[in-house]
Design a protein around this motif. Structure first.
Motif, PDB file in Angstrom:
ATOM      1  N   SER A  22      25.939   3.049 -10.846  1.00 16.23           N
ATOM      2  CA  SER A  22      24.955   3.160  -9.775  1.00 16.23           C
ATOM      3  C   SER A  22      25.461   4.087  -8.672  1.00 16.23           C
ATOM      4  O   SER A  22      26.667   4.255  -8.466  1.00 16.23           O
ATOM      5  CB  SER A  22      24.648   1.781  -9.184  1.00 16.23           C
ATOM      6  N   LEU A  23      24.515   4.691  -7.950  1.00 14.60           N
ATOM      7  CA  LEU A  23      24.864   5.539  -6.813  1.00 14.60           C
ATOM      8  C   LEU A  23      25.039   4.735  -5.538  1.00 14.60           C
ATOM      9  O   LEU A  23      25.390   5.299  -4.492  1.00 14.60           O
ATOM     10  CB  LEU A  23      23.772   6.597  -6.611  1.00 14.60           C
ATOM     11  N   VAL A  24      24.785   3.424  -5.613  1.00 22.26           N
ATOM     12  CA  VAL A  24      24.852   2.567  -4.424  1.00 22.26           C
ATOM     13  C   VAL A  24      26.016   1.579  -4.564  1.00 22.26           C
ATOM     14  O   VAL A  24      25.892   0.570  -5.271  1.00 22.26           O
ATOM     15  CB  VAL A  24      23.540   1.798  -4.216  1.00 22.26           C
ATOM     16  N   PRO A  47      27.328  -6.216 -14.198  1.00 26.07           N
ATOM     17  CA  PRO A  47      28.098  -5.252 -14.998  1.00 26.07           C
ATOM     18  C   PRO A  47      27.613  -3.825 -14.745  1.00 26.07           C
ATOM     19  O   PRO A  47      26.420  -3.567 -14.584  1.00 26.07           O
ATOM     20  CB  PRO A  47      27.807  -5.684 -16.443  1.00 26.07           C
ATOM     21  N   GLY A  48      28.561  -2.906 -14.671  1.00 23.63           N
ATOM     22  CA  GLY A  48      28.208  -1.502 -14.480  1.00 23.63           C
ATOM     23  C   GLY A  48      27.935  -1.101 -13.052  1.00 23.63           C
ATOM     24  O   GLY A  48      27.673   0.079 -12.774  1.00 23.63           O
ATOM     25  N   GLN A  49      28.004  -2.075 -12.107  1.00 25.67           N
ATOM     26  CA  GLN A  49      27.743  -1.755 -10.701  1.00 25.67           C
ATOM     27  C   GLN A  49      29.059  -1.461  -9.981  1.00 25.67           C
ATOM     28  O   GLN A  49      30.049  -2.164 -10.175  1.00 25.67           O
ATOM     29  CB  GLN A  49      27.043  -2.928 -10.007  1.00 25.67           C
ATOM     30  N   PRO A  50      29.084  -0.424  -9.140  1.00 25.30           N
ATOM     31  CA  PRO A  50      30.291  -0.171  -8.337  1.00 25.30           C
ATOM     32  C   PRO A  50      30.401  -1.209  -7.225  1.00 25.30           C
ATOM     33  O   PRO A  50      29.451  -1.412  -6.463  1.00 25.30           O
ATOM     34  CB  PRO A  50      30.043   1.234  -7.774  1.00 25.30           C
ATOM     35  N   PRO A  95      25.759   5.945   1.450  1.00 23.89           N
ATOM     36  CA  PRO A  95      25.166   4.673   1.880  1.00 23.89           C
ATOM     37  C   PRO A  95      25.379   3.578   0.845  1.00 23.89           C
ATOM     38  O   PRO A  95      25.272   3.805  -0.360  1.00 23.89           O
ATOM     39  CB  PRO A  95      23.679   5.021   2.040  1.00 23.89           C
ATOM     40  N   HIS A  96      25.694   2.376   1.307  1.00 27.14           N
ATOM     41  CA  HIS A  96      26.048   1.283   0.421  1.00 27.14           C
ATOM     42  C   HIS A  96      25.309   0.013   0.814  1.00 27.14           C
ATOM     43  O   HIS A  96      24.748  -0.108   1.902  1.00 27.14           O
ATOM     44  CB  HIS A  96      27.562   1.051   0.435  1.00 27.14           C
ATOM     45  N   VAL A 240      20.569 -11.469  -8.664  1.00 26.97           N
ATOM     46  CA  VAL A 240      19.150 -11.102  -8.747  1.00 26.97           C
ATOM     47  C   VAL A 240      18.687 -10.480  -7.426  1.00 26.97           C
ATOM     48  O   VAL A 240      17.970  -9.471  -7.404  1.00 26.97           O
ATOM     49  CB  VAL A 240      18.303 -12.344  -9.100  1.00 26.97           C
ATOM     50  N   GLY A 241      19.107 -11.062  -6.307  1.00 28.20           N
ATOM     51  CA  GLY A 241      18.746 -10.501  -5.007  1.00 28.20           C
ATOM     52  C   GLY A 241      19.348  -9.131  -4.782  1.00 28.20           C
ATOM     53  O   GLY A 241      18.689  -8.214  -4.270  1.00 28.20           O
ATOM     54  N   ILE A 242      20.617  -8.966  -5.166  1.00 34.05           N
ATOM     55  CA  ILE A 242      21.282  -7.665  -5.017  1.00 34.05           C
ATOM     56  C   ILE A 242      20.559  -6.595  -5.829  1.00 34.05           C
ATOM     57  O   ILE A 242      20.279  -5.487  -5.336  1.00 34.05           O
ATOM     58  CB  ILE A 242      22.752  -7.777  -5.464  1.00 34.05           C
ATOM     59  N   LEU A 243      20.247  -6.899  -7.073  1.00 35.10           N
ATOM     60  CA  LEU A 243      19.597  -5.913  -7.941  1.00 35.10           C
ATOM     61  C   LEU A 243      18.181  -5.599  -7.462  1.00 35.10           C
ATOM     62  O   LEU A 243      17.712  -4.469  -7.620  1.00 35.10           O
ATOM     63  CB  LEU A 243      19.587  -6.419  -9.382  1.00 35.10           C
ATOM     64  N   ALA A 244      17.515  -6.576  -6.843  1.00 40.77           N
ATOM     65  CA  ALA A 244      16.189  -6.313  -6.283  1.00 40.77           C
ATOM     66  C   ALA A 244      16.276  -5.317  -5.135  1.00 40.77           C
ATOM     67  O   ALA A 244      15.427  -4.423  -4.994  1.00 40.77           O
ATOM     68  CB  ALA A 244      15.551  -7.621  -5.807  1.00 40.77           C
ATOM     69  N   VAL A 245      17.308  -5.452  -4.305  1.00 36.01           N
ATOM     70  CA  VAL A 245      17.488  -4.508  -3.200  1.00 36.01           C
ATOM     71  C   VAL A 245      17.835  -3.121  -3.737  1.00 36.01           C
ATOM     72  O   VAL A 245      17.316  -2.105  -3.249  1.00 36.01           O
ATOM     73  CB  VAL A 245      18.565  -5.022  -2.230  1.00 36.01           C
ATOM     74  N   ILE A 246      18.669  -3.058  -4.760  1.00 34.48           N
ATOM     75  CA  ILE A 246      19.022  -1.752  -5.336  1.00 34.48           C
ATOM     76  C   ILE A 246      17.792  -1.078  -5.931  1.00 34.48           C
ATOM     77  O   ILE A 246      17.604   0.148  -5.777  1.00 34.48           O
ATOM     78  CB  ILE A 246      20.137  -1.927  -6.392  1.00 34.48           C
ATOM     79  N   ARG A 247      16.919  -1.846  -6.596  1.00 40.34           N
ATOM     80  CA  ARG A 247      15.676  -1.259  -7.123  1.00 40.34           C
ATOM     81  C   ARG A 247      14.827  -0.693  -6.000  1.00 40.34           C
ATOM     82  O   ARG A 247      14.251   0.398  -6.120  1.00 40.34           O
ATOM     83  CB  ARG A 247      14.871  -2.300  -7.892  1.00 40.34           C
TER      84      ARG A 247
END
Length: 280
Positions: A22-24, A47-50, A95-96, A240-247
């Motif tokens: 991911s870029l985030v 998995p796969g997230q920085p 940005p992170h 689930v919340g983290i991935l929703a924000v990334i989307r």
């Protein structure tokens, strides 16, 4: 086994960066007197997230503050500044997403206000409420008497920093503990919070989560089966919340979680504040 890098901030801070696709980058901020391994169960669902986890000074694998800093009161803003220096040392300039649990949630809030250009999104995990910050008794040092090399806390200054702060539109989720979790206190635990009753504490905490969600225009989610330690009790829901924000960041869209996915992770919500969009 976790790999620690030791970063020199004038004192040694233990950090564990993990690369990903991911870029985030996702930056995790620990609860009071808690080491970064508190996020281990959450990380298994990402998995796969920085990711970047770290220990504040005098806690976990980090070294103590030097003697000339140990008696200097530190506010949430000071701890947010410390995180920014750490990320600069790591070369994290994109940005992170900042994720904070308990008092770490308030550090995340202060960080996102002070370093808005560096903040792509926010996830608060049962963050300390403003009422709790202002009304409770806190240890003189974060790690208590056994860890004098940890930060000397300044709750009064911290309350003032957060109370009137204003946040720019940022995709965000607030994950709060289950309704009724304060009713599980033992009599000895409840006595620490007197004269407030467990029922009053529970109502104040739920209202406090709502207030925090309103302050940052976040989607409010309740961890239906969790006490305060949601990273251990319901780590999948945090992911689930983290991935929703990334989307939402990637799509420049509203923060949403499909109802079936939310139920599967043991969460619920019937309140939201409007759903921020990613900054343009």
């Amino acid at each position: 086994m976790r790999r620690f890098d030791k970063v020199d901030l004038g004192y040694e801070v233990a950090v564990s960066p993990v690369s990903g696709d991911s870029l985030v980058p996702i930056v995790f901020i620990n609860a009071l007197d808690t080491s970064q391994d508190q996020w281990d169960d959450v990380l298994t669902h990402l998995p796969g997230q920085p990711t970047i986890t770290y220990d504040r000074p005098g806690i976990g694998a980090s070294g103590p503050l030097p003697s000339h800093l140990r008696d200097q009161p530190r506010t949430l803003g000071d701890l947010a500044d410390e995180l920014r220096v750490l990320l600069d040392k790591l070369g994290i300039d994109t940005p992170h997403l900042v994720v904070g649990h308990s008092i770490g949630g308030l550090i995340a809030l202060k960080y996102s206000e002070r370093y808005a250009d560096n903040t792509a999104g926010i996830v608060l995990v049962d963050a300390t409420t403003l009422d709790h910050l202002g009304a409770s008794t806190w240890p003189e040092h974060e790690g208590g008497e056994d860890k004098p090399g940890s930060s000397r806390l300044d709750p009064i200054g911290s309350f003032a920093e957060i109370q009137d702060a204003v946040w720019p539109p940022t995709p965000a989720v607030v994950v709060g503990s289950a309704v009724g979790r304060w009713l599980r206190l033992t009599p000895d635990e409840a006595e620490e919070y007197g004269p407030r009753t467990p029922e009053e504490l529970d109502e104040q905490w739920q209202q406090g989560q709502q207030l925090l969600a309103e302050k940052i225009d976040a989607l409010l989610v309740v961890a239906d089966h969790a006490g305060h330690d949601i990273p251990t009790d319901q780590p999948e829901l945090i992911a689930v919340g983290i991935l929703a924000v990334i989307r939402a960041i990637d799509d420049r869209s509203l923060v949403t979680i499909p109802a079936a996915q939310l139920r599967s992770a043991g969460g619920s919500t019937d309140r939201r504040s409007g759903g921020p969009r990613s900054p343009s």
